[in-house]
Write an enzyme that holds these catalytic residues in place. Structure first.
Site, mmCIF file in Angstrom:
data_model
loop_
_atom_site.group_PDB
_atom_site.id
_atom_site.type_symbol
_atom_site.label_atom_id
_atom_site.label_comp_id
_atom_site.label_asym_id
_atom_site.label_seq_id
_atom_site.Cartn_x
_atom_site.Cartn_y
_atom_site.Cartn_z
ATOM 1 N N ASP A 1 6.302 -0.651 1.281
ATOM 2 C CA ASP A 1 6.976 -0.866 2.496
ATOM 3 C C ASP A 1 7.350 0.323 3.009
ATOM 4 O O ASP A 1 7.177 1.382 2.436
ATOM 5 C CB ASP A 1 8.383 -1.669 2.064
ATOM 6 C CG ASP A 1 9.365 -2.024 3.121
ATOM 7 O OD1 ASP A 1 10.695 -1.741 2.881
ATOM 8 O OD2 ASP A 1 8.975 -2.111 4.261
ATOM 9 N N GLY A 2 7.837 0.403 4.164
ATOM 10 C CA GLY A 2 8.046 1.487 5.143
ATOM 11 C C GLY A 2 9.546 2.148 4.938
ATOM 12 O O GLY A 2 9.669 2.829 3.919
#
Lengths: 284, 359
Positions: B202-203
């Site tokens: 995920d970022g």
């Protein structure tokens, strides 16, 4: 010239037939640069104030205390004696005064010379010799008496549990490889060292088995510095066969040991007789 | 010294002597397995016993009957191998990459190094090592602390990534600056690649800090979009897993250097709820400013991550929000929760779950 034994009248003597006698060399009571002059002009009582021996003795006292709690008539206790090859009378009395001043449970002081060093210990039924002097440790091991390094404690909480750490690399090596791996001179001294190690492990294991899994004042650990995992497991099983079930095990397989040893924080570091501590840069 | 690990040269020549002696010793033992790499050059992954193996039944014995019975049980069943756990496929994939790295660079120490990091009792460790032997895993280093928290040992073993089932330990590790995540076992099994390691991230609050997530949670999506557009050229701050992505990138470049880009056995994915148009540029520009590449960037604009991850089939997927972790595991993805940032205050009933409100 024989050794001179001074009994510490401040504490109750243990039954030496059944006690586990540990001899601590005087240098373990000092800092690395320990010398005979007290730090302040004040007192002879400051002589024994530094060095790794203090936290070790406190941890020993805790084990004895717990053993007595379980059985007030217990005779299988730790019995600590101090051994010193300095026979100058003023220094001797400084040491004795200091021990009493700090309330250290040292039952006897053994002042001897270099020649009678090992014999004095043997005649006092010593099962383990502890020191900060690596040469003395090796010499003693080679004479067949288990000897180990007394380690400096970094953190305060470490006093809670008396921790023994054993280096197990050579123990776990398969028999058929031992001959190939070690040079000609080593096998004999290695056998002597390992035989005495077996005795020590049995006795420590016996002491440890008096306590349950939780809340034991005594803890045993195994580390292998250079070996693959199966050697470490074999060493673990060997200790188990000898009567000691280690609780912690670390297989480093070449990872630099100093940071890991600093985390483990043992009081006593027992080499396996093969790669003496002076050969491992990180341990010296 | 490699950039993967900080250079700590307190006693360099002593360490070199020790390493040389260790190599000789190991080689003399004629083990069929390869010698483990020098820790300061390796990418070290520490896995707990419960992530490597399925120990649910044994765990229950420990919880119901206490430590003594648990150790006794494990000793009685010492010769029975444990079943694989959530991190098992990831470990196998790491081993596959190592084989290929060793083929291309026989003398390099830049490899994956897997350490078993557990607070289990050393006697239980015998069963763990027997199980490792059974599956022929290349795990030479282990740390069994017999009850003490292993987090203090992570730095000592030069860990780059720590995986555990215990979120408290994971949190401690993250607070110490070590990439870490809590692993979850997927609800169903899906077929994973056995030739390529796939890692999905995920970022926000994983690769990047949670600064933008804070804006969403506190001021809403519109403010978030404006903020991201306005700050498009300002790199985001680092998140806890950034260094791990960096380490993967370093190993990937070793394959590129040997013309293996097309068949690179490591592939990385960014799977973010951000939308490409309104907030995606900043993410890509940040990665570029860090000199990092990611093989595939997927912007979901709020769509659920589960179905997409099912297509990617990563060996591990890192996310900071339990909502996404749950979605992933439902559809068979091996998910690892990163307990970092503001997202932690919003899960388990307090999550804002209305569609369109998530980024």
């Amino acid at each position: 010239m024989d050794a001179e034994i001074v009994v510490n009248t401040d504490i109750k003597q243990k039954d030496s037939r059944h006690a586990l006698v540990i001899a601590i060399e005087h240098c373990a009571f000092f800092d690395q640069n320990g010398d005979w002059e007290p730090k302040s002009s004040n007192t002879a009582s400051e002589v024994l104030s530094h060095g790794p021996a203090i936290s070790f003795i406190k941890a020993i006292q805790r084990v004895n205390h717990k053993l007595m709690e379980k059985n007030p008539n217990e005779t299988f206790l730790f019995d600590v004696i101090l051994i010193c090859n300095n026979q100058i009378p003023e220094n001797q009395s400084k040491i004795v005064t200091s021990a009493k001043h700090y309330g250290l449970e040292i039952s006897r002081f053994c002042f001897c010379n270099d020649a009678s060093f090992t014999n004095s210990m043997l005649s006092n039924n010593v099962k383990l010799f502890l020191s900060t002097n690596r040469d003395d440790i090796v010499k003693t091991q080679e004479r067949g008496l288990p000897a180990a390094l007394l380690c400096k404690q970094v953190a305060q909480e470490a006093v809670d549990q008396l921790k023994f750490l054993f280096i197990g690399d050579s123990l776990g090596i398969p028999e058929d490889l031992k001959g190939e791996m070690f040079n000609v001179n080593q096998p004999h001294s290695l056998q002597i060292t390992q035989a005495s190690l077996k005795e020590l492990v049995a006795v420590i294991g016996q002491m440890r088995s008096k306590f349950g899994q939780d809340d034991s004042p005594l803890r045993t650990c195994l580390v292998t510095l250079w070996s693959p995992r199966d050697v470490c497991v074999r060493a673990l099983k060997t200790f188990r066969d000898w009567g000691m079930e280690v609780e912690e095990a670390y297989c480093l397989a070449g990872t630099p040991p100093s940071a890991i040893l600093a985390q483990i924080q043992p009081h006593v570091l027992c080499g396996d007789g093969l790669y003496h501590m002076r050969d491992v840069a990180a341990l010296s | 010294m490699s950039e993967i690990k900080p250079a700590e040269v307190k006693d360099a020549s002593g360490e070199e002597r020790d390493w040389a002696a260790a190599k000789v010793f190991f080689d003399n033992l004629k083990s069929k397995r390869p010698r483990p790499p020098k820790s300061c050059y390796a990418v070290t992954i520490a896995v707990s016993s419960r992530t490597l193996f399925d120990m649910t039944m044994e765990r229950k014995i420990y919880e119901d009957q206490g430590l003594e019975k648990y150790v006794e049980y494990q000793q009685q069943h010492e010769d029975e191998p444990l079943k694989p756990g959530a991190a098992f496929p990831f470990v196998k994939a790491l081993m596959t990459v190592n084989v290929k790295l060793r083929q291309l660079y026989p003398d390099s120490e830049e490899l994956f190094d897997i350490v078993l990091m557990t607070n289990n009792h050393a006697q239980v460790g015998v069963r763990l090592i027997n199980s490792i032997n059974h599956y022929d895993l290349t795990i030479e280093r282990f740390c069994m602390t017999g009850g003490k928290s292993p987090t203090g040992y992570l730095k000592a073993y030069m860990t780059n990534l720590y995986l555990s089932k215990d979120s408290e330990k994971v949190q401690e590790a993250i607070e110490e600056g070590i990439a870490a995540a809590t692993m979850f076992t997927p609800d169903m099994e899906i077929q994973l690649s056995d030739t390529q390691l796939r890692v999905a991230f995920d970022g926000d609050a994983v690769l990047f800090s949670d600064e933008s997530e804070i804006i969403v949670k506190q001021h809403g999506l519109d403010t978030f979009f404006e903020h991201e557009k306005a700050n498009e050229n300002k790199p985001l701050a680092q998140g806890p897993l950034k260094c791990f992505l960096e380490a993967l990138g370093k190993l990937q470049r070793k394959f590129y250097a040997k013309n293996e880009r097309l068949h690179c056995p490591i592939r990385t994915y960014l799977v973010t709820a951000r939308s490409a148009a309104s907030s995606g540029a900043r993410v890509l520009k940040t990665l570029r400013s860090w000199g990092l590449e990611i093989d595939e960037a997927i912007f979901l604009a709020g769509a659920p991550k589960g179905p997409l991850l099912q297509k990617i089939r990563p060996h591990i997927f890192f996310d900071d929000q339990m909502f996404h972790i749950e979605g992933a595991k439902e559809l068979g993805t091996i998910a690892a929760h990163v307990p970092y940032g503001i997202g932690q205050k919003y899960h388990k009933g307090q999550l804002i779950e209305k569609t369109g409100k998530t980024k």
